[in-house]
Design a protein around this motif. Structure first.
Motif, PDB file in Angstrom:
ATOM      1  N   GLU A 178      -0.462  -4.421   6.975  1.00 20.39           N
ATOM      2  CA  GLU A 178      -1.423  -3.573   6.969  1.00 20.39           C
ATOM      3  C   GLU A 178      -0.947  -2.424   6.167  1.00 20.39           C
ATOM      4  OE1 GLU A 178      -3.133  -2.373  11.035  1.00 20.39           O
ATOM      5  OE2 GLU A 178      -1.983  -0.698  10.398  1.00 20.39           O
ATOM      6  N   LYS A 179      -1.914  -2.084   5.201  1.00 18.49           N
ATOM      7  CA  LYS A 179      -1.632  -1.098   4.197  1.00 18.49           C
ATOM      8  C   LYS A 179      -1.788   0.274   4.541  1.00 18.49           C
ATOM      9  CE  LYS A 179      -2.759  -4.319   0.402  1.00 18.49           C
ATOM     10  NZ  LYS A 179      -3.821  -4.310  -0.756  1.00 18.49           N
ATOM     11  N   VAL A 180      -0.747   1.343   4.040  1.00 18.53           N
ATOM     12  CA  VAL A 180      -0.790   2.907   4.234  1.00 18.53           C
ATOM     13  C   VAL A 180      -1.915   3.191   3.181  1.00 18.53           C
ATOM     14  CG1 VAL A 180       0.434   5.083   4.231  1.00 18.53           C
ATOM     15  CG2 VAL A 180       1.423   2.825   5.296  1.00 18.53           C
ATOM     16  N   ILE A 181      -2.990   3.832   3.695  1.00 19.86           N
ATOM     17  CA  ILE A 181      -4.078   4.240   3.013  1.00 19.86           C
ATOM     18  C   ILE A 181      -4.225   5.778   2.928  1.00 19.86           C
ATOM     19  CG2 ILE A 181      -6.445   4.093   2.169  1.00 19.86           C
ATOM     20  CD1 ILE A 181      -4.971   1.433   1.906  1.00 19.86           C
ATOM     21  N   ARG A 182      -4.011   6.489   1.750  1.00 24.55           N
ATOM     22  CA  ARG A 182      -4.142   7.930   1.588  1.00 24.55           C
ATOM     23  C   ARG A 182      -5.278   8.204   0.456  1.00 24.55           C
ATOM     24  NH1 ARG A 182       2.183   8.900   1.608  1.00 24.55           N
ATOM     25  NH2 ARG A 182       2.501   8.703   3.893  1.00 24.55           N
ATOM     26  N   GLY A 184      -7.862   7.175   0.234  1.00 26.39           N
ATOM     27  CA  GLY A 184      -8.869   5.900  -0.275  1.00 26.39           C
ATOM     28  C   GLY A 184      -8.034   5.149  -1.073  1.00 26.39           C
ATOM     29  N   GLU A 185      -6.725   5.468  -1.323  1.00 26.56           N
ATOM     30  CA  GLU A 185      -5.892   4.404  -2.148  1.00 26.56           C
ATOM     31  C   GLU A 185      -4.711   4.134  -1.401  1.00 26.56           C
ATOM     32  OE1 GLU A 185      -6.071   3.730  -5.348  1.00 26.56           O
ATOM     33  OE2 GLU A 185      -8.076   4.639  -5.543  1.00 26.56           O
ATOM     34  N   TRP A 186      -4.238   2.927  -1.570  1.00 27.66           N
ATOM     35  CA  TRP A 186      -2.983   2.092  -0.919  1.00 27.66           C
ATOM     36  C   TRP A 186      -1.927   2.863  -1.596  1.00 27.66           C
ATOM     37  CZ3 TRP A 186      -0.480  -2.995  -2.497  1.00 27.66           C
ATOM     38  CH2 TRP A 186       0.503  -3.243  -1.788  1.00 27.66           C
ATOM     39  N   THR A 187      -1.211   3.194  -0.911  1.00 24.95           N
ATOM     40  CA  THR A 187       0.215   4.056  -1.545  1.00 24.95           C
ATOM     41  C   THR A 187       1.242   3.075  -1.732  1.00 24.95           C
ATOM     42  OG1 THR A 187       1.219   3.784   0.742  1.00 24.95           O
ATOM     43  CG2 THR A 187      -0.247   5.910   0.400  1.00 24.95           C
ATOM     44  N   GLY A 188       0.973   1.676  -1.528  1.00 23.58           N
ATOM     45  CA  GLY A 188       2.139   0.536  -1.796  1.00 23.58           C
ATOM     46  C   GLY A 188       3.177   0.413  -0.680  1.00 23.58           C
ATOM     47  N   HIS A 189       2.882   1.238   0.420  1.00 23.70           N
ATOM     48  CA  HIS A 189       3.499   1.278   1.606  1.00 23.70           C
ATOM     49  C   HIS A 189       2.797   0.388   2.796  1.00 23.70           C
ATOM     50  CE1 HIS A 189       7.120   3.810   0.422  1.00 23.70           C
ATOM     51  NE2 HIS A 189       6.002   4.453  -0.443  1.00 23.70           N
ATOM     52  N   TYR A 190       3.699  -0.168   3.811  1.00 21.10           N
ATOM     53  CA  TYR A 190       3.124  -0.519   4.843  1.00 21.10           C
ATOM     54  C   TYR A 190       3.134   0.070   6.162  1.00 21.10           C
ATOM     55  CZ  TYR A 190       2.659  -4.767   1.703  1.00 21.10           C
ATOM     56  OH  TYR A 190       2.691  -5.468   0.615  1.00 21.10           O
ATOM     57  N   THR A 191       2.422  -0.105   7.385  1.00 20.70           N
ATOM     58  CA  THR A 191       2.574   0.440   8.466  1.00 20.70           C
ATOM     59  C   THR A 191       3.402  -0.463   9.342  1.00 20.70           C
ATOM     60  OG1 THR A 191       0.608  -0.616   9.571  1.00 20.70           O
ATOM     61  CG2 THR A 191       0.334   1.427   8.475  1.00 20.70           C
ATOM     62  N   TYR A 192       4.126   0.196  10.247  1.00 23.73           N
ATOM     63  CA  TYR A 192       4.728  -0.392  11.278  1.00 23.73           C
ATOM     64  C   TYR A 192       4.469  -0.599  12.562  1.00 23.73           C
ATOM     65  CZ  TYR A 192       7.606   0.928   7.144  1.00 23.73           C
ATOM     66  OH  TYR A 192       8.236   1.067   5.866  1.00 23.73           O
ATOM     67  N   GLU A 193       5.273  -1.355  13.440  1.00 21.23           N
ATOM     68  CA  GLU A 193       4.957  -1.552  14.977  1.00 21.23           C
ATOM     69  C   GLU A 193       6.280  -1.942  15.542  1.00 21.23           C
ATOM     70  OE1 GLU A 193       2.423  -4.575  15.951  1.00 21.23           O
ATOM     71  OE2 GLU A 193       3.423  -6.136  14.650  1.00 21.23           O
ATOM     72  N   LYS A 194       6.279  -1.549  16.764  1.00 23.03           N
ATOM     73  CA  LYS A 194       7.476  -2.090  17.348  1.00 23.03           C
ATOM     74  C   LYS A 194       7.803  -3.453  17.514  1.00 23.03           C
ATOM     75  CE  LYS A 194      11.197  -1.250  20.291  1.00 23.03           C
ATOM     76  NZ  LYS A 194      12.371  -0.564  19.427  1.00 23.03           N
ATOM     77  N   ASP A 195       8.958  -3.967  17.107  1.00 21.24           N
ATOM     78  CA  ASP A 195       9.158  -5.428  17.087  1.00 21.24           C
ATOM     79  C   ASP A 195       9.075  -5.976  18.607  1.00 21.24           C
ATOM     80  OD1 ASP A 195       9.863  -8.012  16.844  1.00 21.24           O
ATOM     81  OD2 ASP A 195      11.371  -7.374  14.983  1.00 21.24           O
ATOM     82  N   PRO A 196       8.224  -6.896  18.780  1.00 23.78           N
ATOM     83  CA  PRO A 196       8.113  -7.469  20.069  1.00 23.78           C
ATOM     84  C   PRO A 196       9.395  -8.337  20.543  1.00 23.78           C
ATOM     85  CG  PRO A 196       6.562  -8.515  18.753  1.00 23.78           C
ATOM     86  CD  PRO A 196       7.150  -7.470  17.774  1.00 23.78           C
ATOM     87  N   ALA A 197      10.030  -8.841  19.419  1.00 25.04           N
ATOM     88  CA  ALA A 197      11.236  -9.660  19.632  1.00 25.04           C
ATOM     89  C   ALA A 197      12.594  -8.890  19.410  1.00 25.04           C
ATOM     90  CB  ALA A 197      11.099 -10.772  18.488  1.00 25.04           C
TER      91      ALA A 197
END
Length: 390
Positions: A178-182, A184-197
């Motif tokens: 999932e891309k971080v959009i600012r 209307g443009e992708w920043t090159g970074h991704y979003t994070y979530e708590k690792d279920p494992a």
């Protein structure tokens, strides 16, 4: 392994005219060489680093594509004390975790950018680098350890690795990050979530400035501060669990390393009071080895380096020997710790283990077993399955 805790030798003198000692073909006749010792302030910082640390070299070169998300998630869950990786600057001044200067060995650069195969990391933007497949090569090189999930893995940023160390992972849908959009443009970074494992281990990070470009140390300091990992500037409180690795919530949450003397000087300028390691490479020292060894130790003592990163001999890497007993005696006489690279066999650990304070390894699983440190999983393969790789 053992740590030197008694009073440090004031000065270690090699009287080579008397001993006329020959090691690895290097001999110095006559004269005396004095090894400098760490300052009191440097000793305080050195003592931040715990004993017998297991450093996951590039996460793992053995079980997964190096410096990728599965390699680091695996090393974290297995119980490594540190996630080790290289940082390099992109064309747009992002810090990415990548070892080689050239992208040919571990990505599909020839397919995506056929006219730019010979260019280096800093000739590409972060978004361009994220378009590469950094995992499929491993399946071709190591079919016995191949996994379908390794196809299409992304080159990681410094931020990505820090988030993995804190128990997160890149958020994705059907394998697509999932891309971080600012604006209307992708920043090159991704979003994070708590690792279920995530199993609660909180390793530190052991960061090498690889092929250091001007300004990388300053940018590294800024990025570590933003993430709460710079102990000098508003360090964050990282939640830990009893009985788990908790290095991430200590003053040794970051160890900095480099083969470059210039980079070591810049790291001390921008990130003072943080443990530092000077890496040594045998081919640059083989002529007049003993003299050059002492000169490197004295440079390290003069620039608040706390650890020497020395190579070990033997298969499978067959590096030049820089961790012989006379060498480790010199390092310990200076008050510095020893973290050699790279341990991949039980024989190596048995040979060197009683005279070092930590080690780089591609086989965290093997070292933890030999250290009789329990893991939360029965096998390396099972750990990957628990993490969702297949």
């Amino acid at each position: 392994m053992k740590r030197i805790t008694s009073a440090f030798f004031l000065v270690f003198i090699i009287v080579l005219s008397c001993r006329n000692e020959v090691k690895n073909g290097a001999k110095i006749n006559g004269g005396e060489l004095s090894v400098k010792t760490l300052s009191d302030s440097a000793i305080v910082v050195r003592n931040y680093v715990k004993e017998n640390i297991v450093i996951a070299h590039r996460g793992s070169e053995f079980w997964a594509p190096e410096e990728t998300e599965p390699a680091f998630r695996w090393a974290r869950n297995m119980g490594a004390d540190y996630l080790e990786f290289d940082v390099q600057l992109t064309k747009d001044s992002a810090l990415v975790a990548f070892h080689d200067n050239n992208l040919s060995r571990t990505t599909n650069i020839a397919e995506v950018f056929p006219g730019r195969v010979e260019l280096g990391i800093n000739d590409f933007t972060l978004k361009e680098l994220r378009s590469l497949d950094a995992g499929s090569w491993f399946n071709s090189a190591h079919p016995d350890r191949a996994m379908e999930s390794y196809k299409g893995l992304k080159i990681l940023t410094l931020e990505d690795v820090v988030m993995i160390a804190e128990g997160y992972m890149i958020k994705s849908m059907n394998g697509i990050p999932e891309k971080v959009i600012r604006d209307g443009e992708w920043t090159g970074h991704y979003t994070y979530e708590k690792d279920p494992a995530d199993n609660g281990h909180r390793p530190g990070i052991y960061v090498e400035t690889k092929n250091p470009k001007p300004g990388v140390e300053r940018i590294l300091a800024v990025e570590l501060e933003k993430s709460g990992w710079n102990i000098n500037e508003n360090p964050g409180e990282i939640e830990t669990e009893e009985g788990k690795v908790c290095v991430a919530n200590t003053n040794a949450r970051v160890i900095l390393q480099s083969f470059s003397r210039r980079s070591i000087e810049q790291l001390e300028q921008h990130l003072p009071g943080i443990p530092k390691c000077l890496l040594l490479w045998h081919p640059k020292m083989e002529d007049d080895l003993k003299s050059k060894y002492v000169k490197n130790l004295n440079f390290a003592a003069d620039h608040n380096v706390h650890i020497m990163g020395t190579s070990i001999a033997g298969e499978p890497n067959n590096y030049g020997e820089l961790t012989a007993p006379w060498m480790t005696d010199l390092i310990h006489s200076s008050g510095m710790l020893i973290h050699p690279y790279t341990f991949d066999t039980e024989r190596q650990l048995n040979e060197y283990g009683d005279r070092i304070e930590g080690l780089f390894t591609n086989r965290v699983d093997m070292v933890l077993e030999l250290y009789d440190r329990g893991t939360d999983t029965s096998s390396p393969e099972e750990c990957f399955i628990e993490l969702g790789y297949h």
